[in-house]
Motif scaffolding. Sequence first.
Motif, PDB file in Angstrom:
ATOM      1  N   UNK A  34      -1.052   2.240   2.189  1.00 31.12           N
ATOM      2  CA  UNK A  34      -0.328   2.578   0.964  1.00 31.12           C
ATOM      3  C   UNK A  34      -1.275   3.148  -0.081  1.00 31.12           C
ATOM      4  N   UNK A  35      -2.437   2.499  -0.264  1.00 33.52           N
ATOM      5  CA  UNK A  35      -3.403   2.975  -1.248  1.00 33.52           C
ATOM      6  C   UNK A  35      -4.016   4.313  -0.829  1.00 33.52           C
ATOM      7  N   UNK A  36      -4.224   4.521   0.449  1.00 31.74           N
ATOM      8  CA  UNK A  36      -4.751   5.803   0.920  1.00 31.74           C
ATOM      9  C   UNK A  36      -3.724   6.911   0.664  1.00 31.74           C
ATOM     10  N   UNK A  37      -2.437   6.618   0.943  1.00 33.53           N
ATOM     11  CA  UNK A  37      -1.376   7.610   0.663  1.00 33.53           C
ATOM     12  C   UNK A  37      -1.298   7.929  -0.819  1.00 33.53           C
ATOM     13  N   UNK A  38      -1.378   6.904  -1.655  1.00 39.99           N
ATOM     14  CA  UNK A  38      -1.329   7.132  -3.111  1.00 39.99           C
ATOM     15  C   UNK A  38      -2.523   7.961  -3.572  1.00 39.99           C
ATOM     16  N   UNK A  39      -3.698   7.614  -3.051  1.00 39.22           N
ATOM     17  CA  UNK A  39      -4.902   8.369  -3.437  1.00 39.22           C
ATOM     18  C   UNK A  39      -4.789   9.821  -2.977  1.00 39.22           C
ATOM     19  N   UNK A  40      -4.284  10.010  -1.745  1.00 39.03           N
ATOM     20  CA  UNK A  40      -4.133  11.370  -1.220  1.00 39.03           C
ATOM     21  C   UNK A  40      -3.098  12.147  -2.045  1.00 39.03           C
ATOM     22  N   UNK A  41      -1.977  11.502  -2.397  1.00 41.45           N
ATOM     23  CA  UNK A  41      -0.942  12.158  -3.207  1.00 41.45           C
ATOM     24  C   UNK A  41      -1.494  12.521  -4.585  1.00 41.45           C
TER      25      UNK A  41
END
Length: 167
Positions: A34-41
Amino acid sequence: MFDIGFSEVFVIAIVALIVLGPERLPKAARFAGLWVRRARAQWYSVKSELENELADEELKRSLRQAQSDLRDAQAQLRDSGQAMRNEVDELNRRIAAPAGAQGPAEEVPPAQAGATAAEPAAEPPAEAPLPIDDAQAPDPVDHGHAGAALPDYRPRSPSPTSNDERR
């Protein structure tokens, strides 16, 4: 991205399994994902915003350049228009000046070169238009019918009655 190879990822997974245990590891993996997706977004958002700003700056720069070119063209047209007005005014002054008041800089035509100050040069008479009798006037549009009457092709005005009243 961080230059981490497969062996480093494998070591991190083993340490996470030992520290977190098999019960909490899937929950931690979802949380990390979830945090990786948020950082990528967030990264893509910042990247697209930066690209939009750069595109806006490029458009503004090209707009300023176009405005500058238009101002230059307008000034050039204004200058050439003023030069043309000056030339037209000069020609009008030359035309309006009396024939005997020519300056020394102007060239005297050969017909007037032999004339003296007491004897002005004779100007050729202006040709007067010849009167044309209506019977002799040529047909403005000759269709090969010498003297034949041509049909009238003028458009007809609409009738004051409506279509319903004609029936």
